[in-house]
Design an enzyme around this catalytic site. Sequence first.
Site, PDB file in Angstrom:
ATOM      1  N   ASP A 164       4.335   0.492 -13.119  1.00  0.00           N
ATOM      2  CA  ASP A 164       3.448   0.458 -11.949  1.00  0.00           C
ATOM      3  C   ASP A 164       2.778  -0.910 -11.841  1.00  0.00           C
ATOM      4  O   ASP A 164       2.582  -1.619 -12.829  1.00  0.00           O
ATOM      5  CB  ASP A 164       2.369   1.546 -12.062  1.00  0.00           C
ATOM      6  CG  ASP A 164       1.600   1.460 -13.362  1.00  0.00           C
ATOM      7  OD1 ASP A 164       2.212   1.129 -14.406  1.00  0.00           O
ATOM      8  OD2 ASP A 164       0.381   1.715 -13.361  1.00  0.00           O
ATOM      9  N   GLU A 165       2.425  -1.222 -10.630  1.00  0.00           N
ATOM     10  CA  GLU A 165       1.524  -2.345 -10.348  1.00  0.00           C
ATOM     11  C   GLU A 165       1.929  -3.673 -10.974  1.00  0.00           C
ATOM     12  O   GLU A 165       1.071  -4.451 -11.371  1.00  0.00           O
ATOM     13  CB  GLU A 165       0.092  -1.987 -10.809  1.00  0.00           C
ATOM     14  CG  GLU A 165      -0.494  -0.782 -10.099  1.00  0.00           C
ATOM     15  CD  GLU A 165      -1.934  -0.523 -10.486  1.00  0.00           C
ATOM     16  OE1 GLU A 165      -2.743  -0.242  -9.578  1.00  0.00           O
ATOM     17  OE2 GLU A 165      -2.258  -0.599 -11.687  1.00  0.00           O
TER      18      GLU A 165
END
EC number: 3.2.1.52
Lengths: 581, 581
Positions: free
Chosen positions: B350-351
């Site tokens: 993620d991210e």
Amino acid sequence: MWSKPLLAVAALALGPVNALWPVPQKISTGEKVLFIDQTLDVTYNGDSISYTYGYSPSSGSDFSSKEIVQAGVSRAFQAIFQDNFVPWKLRERNSDFEPDVYETKTFVKSIQITQTEKDDASAFKPLAGEVDESYTLTLSEDGQAVIKAKSSVGCLHALESFLQLFFKHSSGTFWYTPHAPVSIEDEPKFPHRGVLLDVARSWFEVDDIKHTIDAMAWNKMNRLHLHVTDSQSWPLEIPALPKLAEEGAYRKGLSYSPEDIKGIYEYGVHRGVEVIMEIDMPGHIGVVELAYKDLIVAYNEKPYQWWCAEPPCGAFRMNSTAVYDFLDTLFEDLFPRIAPYTAYFHTGGDELNKNDSMLDPDIQSNDTEVLTPLLQTFIDYAHGKVRDAGLTPFVWEEMITDWNITLGDDVVVQSWLGGTAVKDLAEAGHKVINSDYNFWYLDCGRGQWLNFENGEAFQTFYPFNDWCGPSKSWRLVYSHDPAAGLSKEDAKLVLGGEVAVWSETIDAVNLDSLVWPRASAAGEVLWSGRQDSAGQNRSQYDAAPRLAEMRERMVARGVRASPVQMPFCTQGDPSECGYTP
Amino acid sequence: MWSKPLLAVAALALGPVNALWPVPQKISTGEKVLFIDQTLDVTYNGDSISYTYGYSPSSGSDFSSKEIVQAGVSRAFQAIFQDNFVPWKLRERNSDFEPDVYETKTFVKSIQITQTEKDDASAFKPLAGEVDESYTLTLSEDGQAVIKAKSSVGCLHALESFLQLFFKHSSGTFWYTPHAPVSIEDEPKFPHRGVLLDVARSWFEVDDIKHTIDAMAWNKMNRLHLHVTDSQSWPLEIPALPKLAEEGAYRKGLSYSPEDIKGIYEYGVHRGVEVIMEIDMPGHIGVVELAYKDLIVAYNEKPYQWWCAEPPCGAFRMNSTAVYDFLDTLFEDLFPRIAPYTAYFHTGGDELNKNDSMLDPDIQSNDTEVLTPLLQTFIDYAHGKVRDAGLTPFVWEEMITDWNITLGDDVVVQSWLGGTAVKDLAEAGHKVINSDYNFWYLDCGRGQWLNFENGEAFQTFYPFNDWCGPSKSWRLVYSHDPAAGLSKEDAKLVLGGEVAVWSETIDAVNLDSLVWPRASAAGEVLWSGRQDSAGQNRSQYDAAPRLAEMRERMVARGVRASPVQMPFCTQGDPSECGYTP
């Protein structure tokens, strides 16, 4: 009087090392380590005093200042030696932050406590400002601690500051402060620094209440507003009206006996926390219906929103001699039991719904013109009884703002509706307590507690936010100045504030972590002031590390306070987890 | 097969008396009282089994189905006889709700447990759907309990349902169910019913994790997603890379040893909870910088928001042989230790912030065209290692939605960003886990954890709401159907969901009250389905009293779950505190 050392400290205060909560008005600290053990001498006005974990002053309203201070010393020792913590979360990761216990150590040798004035009776049940809570504390490099205060409660505050200087060493057998020498001169900004605890909607054991008093005292908060009854339950035993608790408590036996009440009040006095009991009326009292008929209208009427703010509604019949008789009996039973321990009694007065009186056979009207004189008479009568008992009345603001009731000059008005209410009330000359729900209602923002059936109700209320969200983070709590926007003169009428803990979805299980350390944030605003001595708003960069430390100390002392920031943040400079645009 | 009794129960289920959580797919109950004591006979496949409080199956990956069931029986007995409660909060105030212990009593005589199929190895480390968790439970009026299940975990679920039938009598020496006879036929709607616990941002003891596994098992949740590392800390001991935990843990010793990890995984298996460990990469891994240089870019770069979502940033260098060598060593150390206990390993994803690679001397670019092939190679390599160890990879959705990475058909994709993401992923053929932050991020809505200095930052971010507020009340959690809006075929690809507990401001102290009973609400959606057997969304009127009862049971069993409603509400009909327009 207090010049150079202070300026030197201003910089230090930004670091994680100087961690008193609430921050004293004036403080200077050094970087010398002093150890402490349990052999040091403690004197109170020249007499040696002993300390025993769990020591309590004798029971009864004939308070002994010495016993109260002695108990404070015992609690300080408990906190330093028994319930302390190793501050690894507050120091650089893997740093060698502890003093070397194998080197020559300097120990704290003595604590000399001097109370410079005698406590008079009002010291143990003060009106706002009636007791001087100030103190000074010095701790010299060679281990001499000196505390001076005018009152015993000032001595207690000094002891709470003193104990916050010390940490446990990870060896487990040493305790130390890295902050010597220390010099503190301190006093509260506001005389009324409170927590409102609603023990009517959910049941709380006496120990839960005392536990909350403990945490308040650690934060130098001094007023526990006990919202003891509401339409949902009546857990207060009134021997002259036995059915109230028998029928009105959530369960037989889950009620506060006269001994319990005495114990709570005394427990507070011994810790500088005055209990202010509220029996909310003439609304928010429907539960009386379960015990004594014909006193109440609109109990559990549906749909509730026509009759009150939340089920089960219910208000006193305002033109009933039976209600007046009930009040006589209630107050004559209760007031003599609490008057030795408090200056105040709160008669409530929030959210009275005019419609209720439409159901009152003696009134059958929701016309303000009809109701206001009845309410005025009711309040005059109730407050007369309060004063007759030597107490001062408290009310919620709607008595003035919604009803335009004329109140005595002595009455303290508690404001919760925000906006310009506090300003308006102060400008009208009222003594005001600020409980603005936008900032200081700690129960808010966790969603609705009502059930919504599938269909229209579900659709209308989805996503089920409560009326007062979002939740009040400590940062928001901390941003609130109870006397903001007031002239210096009007600001004097703002006696302080209270955070509120309404208990629709709070009981003893989640109480601590919802109240603390957010109440601490309000506690510092109320004690230290929203602004520092230079008139600047206190900064999150200064507050966050100190609050994180206070939180660890509270957890170590047995209160399950929520974390302020993750260790990554608290191990670093406050800017490490600070936002820079 | 299951006709009339069921219909009769539909009405009953609206009352407060029928209180299993999660609600079984089919249940009928009666109103006869059965007492229970510790002398009853328990058999497993015909063999008598004994029960001892605290009994644990033997350690090791050679699991004994009988030992696992025996431990489940022991826990059920612990819950019934040791950690039970008197349900006064769930019954009419001052009502005589308890059975008379002086009358002739019928006791539960036996629990006959039959596991109809043998557990194979996959039963203890199943892929989603690989183990049959269904069970049937009957309890006759004369006290014969019969449990049937295909797997040992089915037996455990049956025992959790069984124990929920019983209450403590206020005499303190009797225990009873008011619900006999009982007939339950039950199976989960979704095979993946999880809690994500972030043990990297805040430190959690092994016992805190096991405690969470306990509560999950009570709610028939079966996946603990352990987000074990992040840029803030690395508490996972890797003997082949000792500096990781030595330097990366928040404090020396606050790390999970191989024994700890084995213990956590085993603890889960014994309770039907599969642990899925995540080492988030290539972002969210900055902490490696503290231990092994030259593997990480952008660690603690400021202002952080240029480089990542929160400090201290840091991502793997994606074109570095040293990073690949590190992965080899890490995975070869870790995977053989966890592969006996789980089917999955989560590689995060993620991210990931493109800008980080601008600081990478081997890349110096934030161009997707440049980065994507490097990321594809990285993920292919990592997932190859995961598969080589016999595990199945998990990733966060951005690998697909932001980066368009090609993943194996085996990979499970966890979606958190809401909107149409789950639908889009399923329609593209991916196996999906729904963790929509709008519903199932339990940490949200309590305000910012960053510090905002007075001035611009303060003004911009006032009133300091966090990015994902408001907080997700259990009603909102409960409203979320993980497969909403999907075709029947696509819905099969939604394996289930996870509530997330990110720990910026959560540690062991407030963990329970923030997670429970809100995770229970998701647990019921995942086990029972958002819709009932008639296809109707389950109602708050049905859920609220059952959840309130489950909450009391959890508190009695040692988990500090928050209250659902005040006793005034739970003592009445669900409409008592229901909103009627």
